[in-house]
Design an enzyme around this catalytic site. Structure first.
Site, short mmCIF file in Angstrom:
data_model
loop_
_atom_site.label_atom_id
_atom_site.label_comp_id
_atom_site.label_asym_id
_atom_site.label_seq_id
_atom_site.Cartn_x
_atom_site.Cartn_y
_atom_site.Cartn_z
N VAL A 168 -5.62 6.48 3.22
CA VAL A 168 -4.60 5.43 3.89
C VAL A 168 -4.37 5.36 5.21
CG1 VAL A 168 -2.17 4.38 3.51
CG2 VAL A 168 -3.21 5.38 1.48
N CYS A 169 -3.80 6.52 5.73
CA CYS A 169 -3.46 6.29 7.22
C CYS A 169 -4.72 6.52 8.13
CB CYS A 169 -2.51 7.54 7.41
SG CYS A 169 -0.87 7.51 6.50
#
Length: 208
Positions: free
Chosen positions: A118-119
């Protein structure tokens, strides 16, 4: 592809910036696909080495009241560099982050994040779509399960993001072991052979 507009397929000092995404205390407690001490060693060592090479760094966190502050080891390495706290899941959806990266004037972007899928993956893919050549520093990132990490890397590679390791990215940017920054770079990386190399250098200097 964006990379075709760049003068080199390799990372170069004049074109590279580092984007650090969500290296926060709370998120580190959930990392399961890499030992957290190893993760800290890798991301802090890489950051220190890139600062020694005068590579610009942009750091962002998300919702610190939920996930806690940036890990203290990285905060110390950044030496007071202002970080950008945001609420967006994808760091590239925060205009201040995009503006900070753009302000570096660089078009090659090393990205690390917690979590990998995600990040790291979201801004790396988004920056690629915006014309940056993006490199995902996989061993300076971490995920909450092994499968999530693997799927995140697969998704990035399919999109055109280039996966790298923290140390090979740094030595690629160093370029020459005779460069004046070499000692600071290798010291920052904390690689196991460094003390041996310095011992050999001392030996050869004594012979001459």
């Amino acid at each position: 592809m964006p990379a075709k507009t760049l003068p080199s397929p390799f990372l170069t000092r004049e074109h590279t910036a580092l984007l650090l995404v969500d290296h926060q205390v709370g998120l580190y407690t959930g990392v399961r696909d890499i030992d957290t001490l190893e993760l800290k060693h890798n991301v802090v060592g890489m950051t220190r080495a890139l600062l020694a090479l005068k590579i610009p760094v942009v750091a962002t966190t998300t919702t610190e009241r939920m996930w806690g502050p940036m890990i203290p080891e990285l905060t110390e390495a950044l030496k007071g560099l202002a970080k950008i706290e945001r609420t967006t899941v994808n760091a590239w959806d925060e205009k201040r982050v995009v503006a900070a990266v753009k302000a570096t004037g660089r078009k090659q972007l090393l990205v690390t994040g917690i979590s990998t899928d995600v990040c790291l993956a979201f801004p790396a893919i988004a920056a690629l779509a915006d014309g940056y050549q993006t490199f995902a520093v996989v061993d300076a990132s971490g995920s909450f399960t092994k499968m999530q990490g693997e799927l995140g890397v697969t998704r990035m590679v399919q999109a055109g993001v280039i996966p790298v390791a923290y140390s090979n990215a740094v030595v690629e940017l160093l370029g020459d072991n005779a460069a004046p920054e070499a000692e600071a770079v290798y010291n920052a990386l904390g690689m196991p052979f460094v003390s041996l190399v310095y011992g050999l250098n001392q030996y050869f200097s004594q012979q001459h």
